[in-house]
Design an enzyme around this catalytic site. Structure first.
Site, mmCIF file in Angstrom:
data_model
loop_
_atom_site.group_PDB
_atom_site.id
_atom_site.type_symbol
_atom_site.label_atom_id
_atom_site.label_comp_id
_atom_site.label_asym_id
_atom_site.label_seq_id
_atom_site.Cartn_x
_atom_site.Cartn_y
_atom_site.Cartn_z
ATOM 1 N N HIS A 108 -0.832 -0.029 5.476
ATOM 2 C CA HIS A 108 -1.355 1.027 6.351
ATOM 3 C C HIS A 108 -0.412 2.206 6.567
ATOM 4 O O HIS A 108 -0.066 2.551 7.690
ATOM 5 C CB HIS A 108 -1.770 0.440 7.694
ATOM 6 C CG HIS A 108 -2.913 -0.517 7.586
ATOM 7 N ND1 HIS A 108 -3.504 -1.065 8.694
ATOM 8 C CD2 HIS A 108 -3.586 -1.013 6.527
ATOM 9 C CE1 HIS A 108 -4.482 -1.873 8.301
ATOM 10 N NE2 HIS A 108 -4.541 -1.849 6.988
ATOM 11 N N GLN A 142 0.815 -1.215 0.000
ATOM 12 C CA GLN A 142 0.000 0.000 0.000
ATOM 13 C C GLN A 142 0.848 1.264 0.000
ATOM 14 O O GLN A 142 0.326 2.371 0.105
ATOM 15 C CB GLN A 142 -0.937 -0.003 1.215
ATOM 16 C CG GLN A 142 -1.920 -1.144 1.176
ATOM 17 C CD GLN A 142 -2.724 -1.265 2.464
ATOM 18 O OE1 GLN A 142 -2.471 -0.611 3.466
ATOM 19 N NE2 GLN A 142 -3.713 -2.133 2.422
#
Length: 188
Positions: A114, A52
């Site tokens: 995250h 991510q």
């Protein structure tokens, strides 16, 4: 409106109707009102593009029309892995000039998950930054890490003296709110 972008993450509307777009692999482009996608802008720092991570949010300074300043966030390689970093730069037609880091999150070594990272400038003219918990949700409650929190700093990277944890032993002074896990949106 536009095609050929790879994992576009954020956009900022420019005063002339064009917009600035970040692509997670590490490119920033200007897209015209007609949808024409410009070449990648020069001067974007190297990003950690895994999972991510990558080039994340971008916002304009409230005085952009006169100072051409932007703020953007990205995943940066650091000792022990990667973390969320925020930089400022002057936007020119060819790219970014005077890129300088304002904030680098202190997070535990972790996964490529995250990173969070949305930005906003508040009515107090302070820069608000979300940082994800990096896949370690327990750190969102730990004031010795930036992970899982919203930070509040000056547009020059300074820490406002009225932040809630300034002077508290064991707490990082940039922290404004905590226990947020992986905030993916931010508005004032």
């Amino acid at each position: 409106l536009a095609e050929g972008l790879e994992h576009p993450w954020a956009l900022a509307f420019l005063p002339d109707g064009r917009f600035l777009v970040t692509e997670r692999p590490g490119r920033m482009r200007i897209v015209g009102k007609d949808g024409r996608v410009g070449a990648p802008l020069e001067g974007v720092p190297d990003v950690f593009h895994e999972g991510q991570g990558g080039l994340l949010d971008v916002i304009l300074d409230p005085d952009f029309a006169s100072n051409h300043m932007i703020y953007f966030s990205y995943s940066a390689e650091v000792e022990g892995g990667a973390t969320t970093r925020v930089a400022a730069a002057e936007l020119t037609e060819g790219g970014l000039r005077d890129v300088h880091a304002l904030f680098t999150a202190k997070t535990p070594p972790s996964t490529s998950r995250h990173f969070g990272s949305r930005l906003a400038i508040g009515p107090d003219d302070m820069l608000y930054i979300t940082v994800g918990d990096r896949g370690r949700d327990q750190t969102a409650q730990d004031l010795s890490f930036h992970s899982g929190k919203v930070m509040r700093i000056g547009k020059d990277g300074s820490v406002p003296e009225d932040n809630p944890f300034v002077g508290r032993e064991g707490a990082l002074p940039e922290i404004y709110t905590y226990g947020n896990r992986n905030p993916q949106g931010l508005t004032v």
